[in-house]
Structures are given as structure tokens and as C-alpha cells.
Scaffold this motif. Structure first.
Motif, mmCIF file in Angstrom:
data_model
loop_
_atom_site.group_PDB
_atom_site.id
_atom_site.type_symbol
_atom_site.label_atom_id
_atom_site.label_comp_id
_atom_site.label_asym_id
_atom_site.label_seq_id
_atom_site.Cartn_x
_atom_site.Cartn_y
_atom_site.Cartn_z
ATOM 1 N N LYS A 59 0.836 -1.206 0.000
ATOM 2 C CA LYS A 59 0.000 0.000 0.000
ATOM 3 C C LYS A 59 0.869 1.254 0.000
ATOM 4 O O LYS A 59 0.591 2.208 -0.728
ATOM 5 C CB LYS A 59 -0.943 0.000 1.199
ATOM 6 N N VAL A 60 1.913 1.257 0.807
ATOM 7 C CA VAL A 60 2.816 2.412 0.858
ATOM 8 C C VAL A 60 3.522 2.583 -0.479
ATOM 9 O O VAL A 60 3.642 3.698 -0.993
ATOM 10 C CB VAL A 60 3.833 2.268 2.010
ATOM 11 N N ALA A 61 3.957 1.493 -1.070
ATOM 12 C CA ALA A 61 4.658 1.559 -2.355
ATOM 13 C C ALA A 61 3.745 2.063 -3.468
ATOM 14 O O ALA A 61 4.221 2.620 -4.459
ATOM 15 C CB ALA A 61 5.217 0.190 -2.720
ATOM 16 N N ALA A 62 2.427 1.900 -3.290
ATOM 17 C CA ALA A 62 1.483 2.313 -4.318
ATOM 18 C C ALA A 62 1.236 3.823 -4.311
ATOM 19 O O ALA A 62 0.685 4.358 -5.262
ATOM 20 C CB ALA A 62 0.155 1.577 -4.137
ATOM 21 N N ILE A 63 1.653 4.512 -3.280
ATOM 22 C CA ILE A 63 1.453 5.953 -3.205
ATOM 23 C C ILE A 63 2.462 6.623 -4.129
ATOM 24 O O ILE A 63 3.656 6.382 -4.052
ATOM 25 C CB ILE A 63 1.621 6.474 -1.762
ATOM 26 N N THR A 64 1.957 7.457 -5.011
ATOM 27 C CA THR A 64 2.850 8.182 -5.913
ATOM 28 C C THR A 64 3.007 9.605 -5.414
ATOM 29 O O THR A 64 2.131 10.149 -4.749
ATOM 30 C CB THR A 64 2.299 8.198 -7.348
ATOM 31 N N LEU A 65 4.117 10.215 -5.741
ATOM 32 C CA LEU A 65 4.386 11.593 -5.327
ATOM 33 C C LEU A 65 4.466 12.475 -6.564
ATOM 34 O O LEU A 65 4.958 12.064 -7.608
ATOM 35 C CB LEU A 65 5.689 11.665 -4.535
ATOM 36 N N ASP A 66 3.995 13.721 -6.406
ATOM 37 C CA ASP A 66 4.117 14.661 -7.518
ATOM 38 C C ASP A 66 5.503 15.299 -7.503
ATOM 39 O O ASP A 66 6.360 14.948 -6.696
ATOM 40 C CB ASP A 66 3.002 15.715 -7.477
ATOM 41 N N ALA A 67 5.750 16.249 -8.380
ATOM 42 C CA ALA A 67 7.071 16.879 -8.517
ATOM 43 C C ALA A 67 7.524 17.568 -7.236
ATOM 44 O O ALA A 67 8.727 17.708 -6.992
ATOM 45 C CB ALA A 67 7.052 17.877 -9.674
ATOM 46 N N ASP A 68 6.580 18.009 -6.402
ATOM 47 C CA ASP A 68 6.921 18.679 -5.146
ATOM 48 C C ASP A 68 7.062 17.705 -3.980
ATOM 49 O O ASP A 68 7.276 18.112 -2.843
ATOM 50 C CB ASP A 68 5.852 19.724 -4.805
ATOM 51 N N GLY A 69 6.885 16.408 -4.249
ATOM 52 C CA GLY A 69 7.008 15.415 -3.188
ATOM 53 C C GLY A 69 5.734 15.190 -2.402
ATOM 54 O O GLY A 69 5.746 14.559 -1.353
ATOM 55 N N ASN A 70 4.612 15.709 -2.915
ATOM 56 C CA ASN A 70 3.324 15.528 -2.243
ATOM 57 C C ASN A 70 2.599 14.321 -2.823
ATOM 58 O O ASN A 70 2.707 14.051 -4.017
ATOM 59 C CB ASN A 70 2.454 16.782 -2.429
#
Length: 80
Positions: A59-70
Motif C-alpha cells: 500500500k505504501v509503495a502504491a502511493i505516488t508523489l508529484d514533482a513537489d514530493g506531495n
């Protein structure tokens, strides 16, 4: 030991019971038959904890981050 089926236990409940089982086995003050039963329960509890940790890691690995790290959303992970 509880009567709760291991397959229904949360990670925290399984870990707490596993610690209890290990404590009893380490003390060595239980009869052989009970030691075997405790060992079997401990093996099931260990497997449950490992499965719940793997599930959480996926589940944690499935979280993607945008260019700002959000967090930008979740990737689809089969089975989750």
C-alpha cells in the motif's frame, strides 16, 4: 493465548500474542504437549504478521508523489 482465529487478527493483536507465546516458550515452564501447541500457534502468528506487513508495504509503495514530493494519488495495485 486467545481463541481468536489467527486469520482474523490485526497485526497488533497477532504481534502481542506472538510475544506472549515466545515468552512462554523461552521460559520453558510448559509441558511438551503445550510447547508443541504454542509453537504451532506461534508459527501461524508469525506468518500473519509477515502477511500484514507485506500488505502494508504494498500500500505504501502504491502511493505516488508529484514533482513537489506531495502524494498525488494511488497507483492501482492488484488485490488491494
Amino acid at each position: 493465548m486467545t481463541d481468536t482465529p489467527v486469520s482474523e487478527m490485526s497485526f497488533e493483536a497477532a504481534m502481542a500474542e506472538l510475544e506472549t507465546v515466545l515468552g512462554k516458550l523461552e521460559r520453558g515452564d510448559v509441558a511438551l504437549d503445550e510447547s508443541i501447541t504454542l509453537y504451532e500457534r506461534g508459527a501461524l502468528l508469525k506468518a500473519r504478521c509477515e502477511a500484514k506487513l507485506k500488505e502494508a508495504e504494498e500500500k505504501v509503495a502504491a502511493i505516488t508523489l508529484d514533482a513537489d514530493g506531495n502524494p498525488a494519488g494511488l497507483k492501482h495495485v492488484e488485490g488491494l
